[in-house]
Design a protein around this motif. Structure first.
Motif, PDB file in Angstrom:
ATOM      1  N   GLY A  74       0.885  -1.304  -0.119  1.00 50.59           N
ATOM      2  CA  GLY A  74       0.038   0.092   0.027  1.00 50.59           C
ATOM      3  C   GLY A  74       0.869   1.248   0.297  1.00 50.59           C
ATOM      4  N   GLU A  75       2.224   1.158   0.301  1.00 53.17           N
ATOM      5  CA  GLU A  75       2.907   2.617   0.142  1.00 53.17           C
ATOM      6  C   GLU A  75       3.576   2.464  -1.118  1.00 53.17           C
ATOM      7  N   PRO A  76       2.895   3.367  -1.969  1.00 53.25           N
ATOM      8  CA  PRO A  76       3.279   3.471  -3.510  1.00 53.25           C
ATOM      9  C   PRO A  76       4.827   3.927  -3.673  1.00 53.25           C
ATOM     10  N   ASP A  77       5.301   3.401  -4.680  1.00 46.16           N
ATOM     11  CA  ASP A  77       6.738   3.937  -5.294  1.00 46.16           C
ATOM     12  C   ASP A  77       6.422   4.329  -6.548  1.00 46.16           C
ATOM     13  N   ASP A  78       6.689   5.460  -6.920  1.00 45.95           N
ATOM     14  CA  ASP A  78       6.229   6.088  -8.329  1.00 45.95           C
ATOM     15  C   ASP A  78       7.438   5.636  -9.388  1.00 45.95           C
ATOM     16  N   ALA A  79       7.511   4.328  -9.743  1.00 45.33           N
ATOM     17  CA  ALA A  79       8.365   4.126 -10.579  1.00 45.33           C
ATOM     18  C   ALA A  79       8.121   2.753 -11.383  1.00 45.33           C
ATOM     19  N   ILE A  80       8.515   2.587 -12.559  1.00 45.84           N
ATOM     20  CA  ILE A  80       8.347   1.364 -13.537  1.00 45.84           C
ATOM     21  C   ILE A  80       9.789   0.555 -13.392  1.00 45.84           C
ATOM     22  N   LEU A  81       9.536  -0.696 -13.492  1.00 49.81           N
ATOM     23  CA  LEU A  81      10.658  -1.659 -13.363  1.00 49.81           C
ATOM     24  C   LEU A  81      10.644  -2.597 -14.510  1.00 49.81           C
ATOM     25  N   PHE A  82      11.566  -2.660 -15.181  1.00 47.99           N
ATOM     26  CA  PHE A  82      11.811  -3.675 -16.345  1.00 47.99           C
ATOM     27  C   PHE A  82      12.810  -4.684 -15.709  1.00 47.99           C
ATOM     28  N   SER A  83      12.126  -5.936 -15.819  1.00 50.74           N
ATOM     29  CA  SER A  83      12.895  -7.210 -15.048  1.00 50.74           C
ATOM     30  C   SER A  83      13.352  -8.054 -16.452  1.00 50.74           C
ATOM     31  N   LEU A  84      14.632  -8.573 -16.409  1.00 51.79           N
ATOM     32  CA  LEU A  84      15.115  -9.499 -17.466  1.00 51.79           C
ATOM     33  C   LEU A  84      15.859 -10.604 -16.721  1.00 51.79           C
ATOM     34  N   PRO A  85      15.278 -11.830 -16.604  1.00 56.92           N
ATOM     35  CA  PRO A  85      16.010 -12.804 -16.180  1.00 56.92           C
ATOM     36  C   PRO A  85      17.219 -13.394 -16.985  1.00 56.92           C
ATOM     37  N   LEU A  86      18.226 -13.742 -16.306  1.00 57.64           N
ATOM     38  CA  LEU A  86      19.256 -14.132 -17.336  1.00 57.64           C
ATOM     39  C   LEU A  86      19.350 -15.620 -16.615  1.00 57.64           C
ATOM     40  N   ALA A  87      18.994 -16.011 -15.718  1.00 61.05           N
ATOM     41  CA  ALA A  87      18.963 -17.491 -15.329  1.00 61.05           C
ATOM     42  C   ALA A  87      17.750 -17.650 -14.269  1.00 61.05           C
ATOM     43  N   GLY A  88      17.341 -19.145 -14.109  1.00 61.83           N
ATOM     44  CA  GLY A  88      16.280 -19.260 -13.336  1.00 61.83           C
ATOM     45  C   GLY A  88      14.888 -18.817 -13.862  1.00 61.83           C
ATOM     46  N   SER A  89      13.906 -19.232 -13.140  1.00 59.99           N
ATOM     47  CA  SER A  89      12.420 -18.609 -13.556  1.00 59.99           C
ATOM     48  C   SER A  89      12.001 -17.966 -12.437  1.00 59.99           C
ATOM     49  N   PHE A  90      11.085 -16.972 -12.527  1.00 57.24           N
ATOM     50  CA  PHE A  90      10.362 -16.109 -11.825  1.00 57.24           C
ATOM     51  C   PHE A  90       8.993 -16.035 -11.927  1.00 57.24           C
ATOM     52  N   ARG A  91       8.376 -16.225 -10.621  1.00 58.13           N
ATOM     53  CA  ARG A  91       6.693 -16.172 -10.711  1.00 58.13           C
ATOM     54  C   ARG A  91       6.400 -14.925 -10.037  1.00 58.13           C
ATOM     55  N   TYR A  92       5.809 -13.930 -10.904  1.00 51.44           N
ATOM     56  CA  TYR A  92       5.438 -12.700 -10.275  1.00 51.44           C
ATOM     57  C   TYR A  92       3.954 -12.522 -10.199  1.00 51.44           C
ATOM     58  N   ALA A  93       3.425 -11.963  -9.171  1.00 52.34           N
ATOM     59  CA  ALA A  93       2.039 -11.777  -8.822  1.00 52.34           C
ATOM     60  C   ALA A  93       1.702 -10.365  -8.409  1.00 52.34           C
TER      61      ALA A  93
END
Length: 316
Positions: A74-93
């Protein structure tokens, strides 16, 4: 464009407890406040480096299997993030959205003003690029169509971007002359323009900024029972009608967004701790009528909050 030398960190030499706390402090400087839960706290290891390129922050991380989430929902962070995995898998929610599985070669965008979580199963390597919202809009346009989307490695434009990343990153990490570093960082940031949609003629930059300000105001004030289009417009110094039009261009209404965020926050609160009473939870989220809250929650999540809580308790 101002550049800084790489800020590097490793958990090597730290006790397991200190390693985790130092890792979270480093993560706060790189992508925002986070909380991390390793799968095996006694064996958690991580190494990372970050640099600034103007307003952008580029980070490279390698770490053991863990789950992570926004440290203060609930505490906003006014930014956008690009995520680029190089190894492994990520489950985002994100609350209210289906989880997304992202693997090497994929690109995923997160809106850091929203609550989020991720998990990994093994050692992972990840590159992130963090941009303040206003700078993202100036460089790429409206992030709305991009956020929460997995751009698959098989796409030609994605393969081009990741190819540029793999070529540029070793040179960036070599701490060369500032002029060269600036050119390399600009090359990497410009590559992401390949993902940017064509700008909509009816969505000027000032409208995007106004929508963002309204969304941040809503996120910060969900507990205010008087939160409404009129109070939001007054806080931003615009007319309610003008602000409503900004939301309508995106197929939204402010009332709908307020309700969506409150219900998503309620589900997040129940997942984080299935102990809060339903009435206090409703009141803390700006619902004057707990019965209405329960009906709205059931319509969104398929069951009443009390049953949702019992289901969560049965999974633990």
């Amino acid at each position: 464009m101002t550049h800084a030398a790489w800020d590097r960190f490793s958990t090597t030499g730290h006790t397991p407890r200190d390693a985790l706390s130092h890792w979270m402090r480093w993560g706060e400087r790189a992508i925002g406040a986070i909380r991390v839960q390793p799968r095996d706290p006694a064996r958690f290891r991580g190494a990372a480096a970050r640099m600034t390129a103007g307003s952008a922050t580029i980070s490279v991380m390698r770490f053991s299997a863990a789950s992570a989430a926004k440290a203060t929902p609930g505490e906003p962070d006014d930014a956008i993030l690009f995520s680029l995995p190089l190894a492994g898998s990520f489950r985002y929610a994100h609350p209210g959205a289906d989880p997304v599985l992202v693997g090497p070669g994929d690109i995923y965008l997160r809106d850091l003003s929203r609550d989020w979580s991720l998990s990994t199963r093994g050692e992972s390597r990840l590159v992130t690029l963090r941009l303040p919202f206003e700078d993202f809009v100036a460089r790429y346009g409206d992030p709305g169509p991009l956020v929460g989307t997995r751009f698959c490695a098989g796409r030609a434009d994605v393969a081009c971007i990741t190819g540029i990343l793999r070529s540029v990153l070793p040179l960036l990490q070599s701490d060369g002359p500032e002029t060269r570093q600036r050119v390399l960082a600009d090359t990497l940031l410009d590559a992401f323009r390949l993902l940017a949609p064509e700008p909509a003629e009816d969505a000027p930059a000032d409208a995007l900024s106004l929508h963002r300000q309204a969304m941040l105001h809503i996120a910060r004030n969900l507990g205010d029972a008087d939160l409404s289009p009129a109070t939001i417009a007054a806080a931003l110094g615009v007319s309610p009608r003008s602000l409503q039009r900004v939301f309508q261009r995106r197929g939204e209404t402010m009332q709908g967004v307020i309700l969506d965020q409150r219900l998503a926050r309620a589900a997040e609160a129940l997942r984080a701790s299935p102990r809060p009473g339903i009435t206090p939870l409703a009141m803390n989220l700006g619902f004057n009528d707990p019965a209405y809250f329960s009906r709205a929650f059931a319509a969104r999540h398929g069951c009443a909050p009390s049953r949702y809580r019992r289901h969560l308790a049965g999974l633990t």
